[in-house]
Design a protein around this motif. Structure first.
Motif, mmCIF file in Angstrom:
data_model
loop_
_atom_site.group_PDB
_atom_site.id
_atom_site.type_symbol
_atom_site.label_atom_id
_atom_site.label_comp_id
_atom_site.label_asym_id
_atom_site.label_seq_id
_atom_site.Cartn_x
_atom_site.Cartn_y
_atom_site.Cartn_z
ATOM 1 N N TYR A 73 -41.272 -89.483 77.043
ATOM 2 C CA TYR A 73 -41.493 -88.067 77.361
ATOM 3 C C TYR A 73 -41.138 -87.189 76.169
ATOM 4 O O TYR A 73 -41.899 -86.276 75.806
ATOM 5 C CB TYR A 73 -40.661 -87.661 78.591
ATOM 6 N N GLU A 74 -39.979 -87.436 75.571
ATOM 7 C CA GLU A 74 -39.548 -86.606 74.440
ATOM 8 C C GLU A 74 -40.491 -86.745 73.247
ATOM 9 O O GLU A 74 -40.784 -85.759 72.569
ATOM 10 C CB GLU A 74 -38.104 -86.952 74.057
ATOM 11 N N MET A 75 -40.998 -87.966 73.019
ATOM 12 C CA MET A 75 -41.975 -88.147 71.939
ATOM 13 C C MET A 75 -43.249 -87.351 72.232
ATOM 14 O O MET A 75 -43.791 -86.686 71.346
ATOM 15 C CB MET A 75 -42.304 -89.628 71.765
ATOM 16 N N GLY A 76 -43.718 -87.411 73.484
ATOM 17 C CA GLY A 76 -44.921 -86.683 73.873
ATOM 18 C C GLY A 76 -44.727 -85.182 73.809
ATOM 19 O O GLY A 76 -45.598 -84.453 73.329
ATOM 20 N N ALA A 77 -43.574 -84.708 74.285
ATOM 21 C CA ALA A 77 -43.284 -83.275 74.249
ATOM 22 C C ALA A 77 -43.220 -82.776 72.808
ATOM 23 O O ALA A 77 -43.763 -81.721 72.478
ATOM 24 C CB ALA A 77 -41.968 -82.982 74.975
ATOM 25 N N ALA A 78 -42.596 -83.552 71.940
ATOM 26 C CA ALA A 78 -42.514 -83.169 70.520
ATOM 27 C C ALA A 78 -43.899 -83.132 69.897
ATOM 28 O O ALA A 78 -44.233 -82.212 69.150
ATOM 29 C CB ALA A 78 -41.608 -84.140 69.769
ATOM 30 N N SER A 79 -44.703 -84.109 70.218
ATOM 31 C CA SER A 79 -46.070 -84.152 69.707
ATOM 32 C C SER A 79 -46.848 -82.935 70.193
ATOM 33 O O SER A 79 -47.595 -82.309 69.433
ATOM 34 C CB SER A 79 -46.746 -85.447 70.143
ATOM 35 N N GLY A 80 -46.673 -82.581 71.460
ATOM 36 C CA GLY A 80 -47.327 -81.402 72.018
ATOM 37 C C GLY A 80 -46.890 -80.114 71.343
ATOM 38 O O GLY A 80 -47.641 -79.134 71.310
ATOM 39 N N LEU A 81 -45.673 -80.107 70.807
ATOM 40 C CA LEU A 81 -45.165 -78.948 70.065
ATOM 41 C C LEU A 81 -45.522 -79.023 68.579
ATOM 42 O O LEU A 81 -45.049 -78.222 67.782
ATOM 43 C CB LEU A 81 -43.640 -78.858 70.221
ATOM 44 N N HIS A 82 -46.332 -80.006 68.228
ATOM 45 C CA HIS A 82 -46.791 -80.220 66.841
ATOM 46 C C HIS A 82 -45.639 -80.508 65.881
ATOM 47 O O HIS A 82 -45.633 -80.053 64.742
ATOM 48 C CB HIS A 82 -47.623 -79.031 66.352
ATOM 49 N N LYS A 83 -44.670 -81.277 66.371
ATOM 50 C CA LYS A 83 -43.540 -81.708 65.541
ATOM 51 C C LYS A 83 -43.859 -83.079 64.966
ATOM 52 O O LYS A 83 -44.556 -83.883 65.579
ATOM 53 C CB LYS A 83 -42.254 -81.818 66.382
ATOM 54 N N ARG A 84 -43.337 -83.348 63.794
ATOM 55 C CA ARG A 84 -43.441 -84.690 63.229
ATOM 56 C C ARG A 84 -42.549 -85.598 64.064
ATOM 57 O O ARG A 84 -41.378 -85.293 64.296
ATOM 58 C CB ARG A 84 -42.962 -84.692 61.778
ATOM 59 N N PRO A 99 -48.337 -99.448 72.365
ATOM 60 C CA PRO A 99 -49.557 -99.345 71.557
ATOM 61 C C PRO A 99 -49.812 -97.956 70.976
ATOM 62 O O PRO A 99 -50.486 -97.830 69.960
ATOM 63 C CB PRO A 99 -50.678 -99.748 72.520
ATOM 64 N N PHE A 100 -49.247 -96.903 71.575
ATOM 65 C CA PHE A 100 -49.468 -95.557 71.039
ATOM 66 C C PHE A 100 -48.595 -95.270 69.816
ATOM 67 O O PHE A 100 -48.811 -94.281 69.120
ATOM 68 C CB PHE A 100 -49.242 -94.480 72.113
ATOM 69 N N VAL A 101 -47.632 -96.128 69.539
ATOM 70 C CA VAL A 101 -46.763 -95.948 68.371
ATOM 71 C C VAL A 101 -47.446 -96.594 67.171
ATOM 72 O O VAL A 101 -47.530 -97.806 67.078
ATOM 73 C CB VAL A 101 -45.367 -96.562 68.607
ATOM 74 N N LYS A 102 -47.951 -95.760 66.281
ATOM 75 C CA LYS A 102 -48.713 -96.268 65.127
ATOM 76 C C LYS A 102 -47.854 -96.350 63.863
ATOM 77 O O LYS A 102 -47.831 -97.344 63.186
ATOM 78 C CB LYS A 102 -49.935 -95.384 64.865
ATOM 79 N N ASN A 103 -47.177 -95.274 63.539
ATOM 80 C CA ASN A 103 -46.368 -95.234 62.318
ATOM 81 C C ASN A 103 -44.901 -95.186 62.708
ATOM 82 O O ASN A 103 -44.487 -94.324 63.477
ATOM 83 C CB ASN A 103 -46.721 -93.997 61.490
ATOM 84 N N TYR A 104 -44.142 -96.113 62.196
ATOM 85 C CA TYR A 104 -42.727 -96.163 62.527
ATOM 86 C C TYR A 104 -41.938 -96.645 61.313
ATOM 87 O O TYR A 104 -42.492 -97.134 60.340
ATOM 88 C CB TYR A 104 -42.463 -97.061 63.740
ATOM 89 N N VAL A 105 -40.622 -96.479 61.421
ATOM 90 C CA VAL A 105 -39.699 -96.917 60.381
ATOM 91 C C VAL A 105 -38.807 -97.981 61.004
ATOM 92 O O VAL A 105 -38.292 -97.793 62.106
ATOM 93 C CB VAL A 105 -38.839 -95.728 59.884
ATOM 94 N N ARG A 106 -38.665 -99.097 60.331
ATOM 95 C CA ARG A 106 -37.728 -100.134 60.781
ATOM 96 C C ARG A 106 -36.320 -99.741 60.332
ATOM 97 O O ARG A 106 -36.143 -99.063 59.315
ATOM 98 C CB ARG A 106 -38.104 -101.485 60.168
ATOM 99 N N PHE A 107 -35.320 -100.169 61.081
ATOM 100 C CA PHE A 107 -33.937 -99.804 60.773
ATOM 101 C C PHE A 107 -33.558 -100.175 59.340
ATOM 102 O O PHE A 107 -32.852 -99.426 58.660
ATOM 103 C CB PHE A 107 -32.975 -100.440 61.776
ATOM 104 N N ALA A 108 -34.039 -101.306 58.850
ATOM 105 C CA ALA A 108 -33.728 -101.739 57.476
ATOM 106 C C ALA A 108 -34.294 -100.772 56.439
ATOM 107 O O ALA A 108 -33.806 -100.709 55.310
ATOM 108 C CB ALA A 108 -34.282 -103.141 57.229
ATOM 109 N N GLU A 109 -35.323 -100.007 56.812
ATOM 110 C CA GLU A 109 -35.952 -99.040 55.903
ATOM 111 C C GLU A 109 -35.320 -97.653 55.993
ATOM 112 O O GLU A 109 -35.764 -96.718 55.317
ATOM 113 C CB GLU A 109 -37.447 -98.916 56.237
ATOM 114 N N LEU A 110 -34.294 -97.509 56.817
ATOM 115 C CA LEU A 110 -33.694 -96.208 57.079
ATOM 116 C C LEU A 110 -33.192 -95.483 55.827
ATOM 117 O O LEU A 110 -33.464 -94.291 55.671
ATOM 118 C CB LEU A 110 -32.584 -96.337 58.118
ATOM 119 N N PRO A 111 -32.498 -96.130 54.901
ATOM 120 C CA PRO A 111 -32.043 -95.392 53.710
ATOM 121 C C PRO A 111 -33.203 -94.764 52.916
ATOM 122 O O PRO A 111 -33.111 -93.597 52.504
ATOM 123 C CB PRO A 111 -31.314 -96.455 52.878
#
Length: 129
Positions: A73-84, A99-111
């Motif tokens: 819900y929070e991801m959808g609401a943020a998207s609806g508010l045009h937030k990254r 399946p709707f999650v296309k671009n993500y960051v893995r924890f190891a890539e966090l820095p």
């Protein structure tokens, strides 16, 4: 004005959320997250206000939250508010990611991601209003 990030997570992932918040704050990023137990009505209003005020949303996706209605819900609401919206994947297999999650960051890539986020925040602060 500080760049503001809203962290979306489940209560079970509070340790990951706190670690992420600390890292972001160390990089000069202001963090919003709802951690306390508040009545649902108050939490919803607080989340909505925080999403509106945030420049970006990071959604923590773990085994605990990958199918969480709250996080989705929070991801959808943020998207609806045009937030990254940037999902942060922690110990979840590729096949388990919605399946709707296309671009993500893995924890190891966090820095590297936080470094990029910090640069983006600096650039936005430098832009004339």
């Amino acid at each position: 004005m500080a760049y503001k990030v809203f962290i979306s997570s489940t209560q079970r992932d509070i340790d990951v959320a706190r670690d992420l918040a600390r890292r972001l704050e160390d990089a000069g990023i202001k963090v919003f997250a709802v951690e306390t137990s508040v009545p649902e009505e108050s939490a919803t209003a607080s989340i909505t206000r925080s999403l509106r005020d945030a420049d970006e949303v990071i959604a923590i996706l773990t085994d605990n939250s990958v199918n969480s209605q709250k996080v989705i819900y929070e991801m959808g609401a943020a998207s609806g508010l045009h937030k990254r919206v940037t999902p942060l994947v922690v110990n979840v297999e590729e096949s388990e990611i919605p399946p709707f999650v296309k671009n993500y960051v893995r924890f190891a890539e966090l820095p590297a991601y936080i470094s990029e986020l910090s640069k983006r925040a600096t650039e936005l602060k430098a832009q004339p209003v």
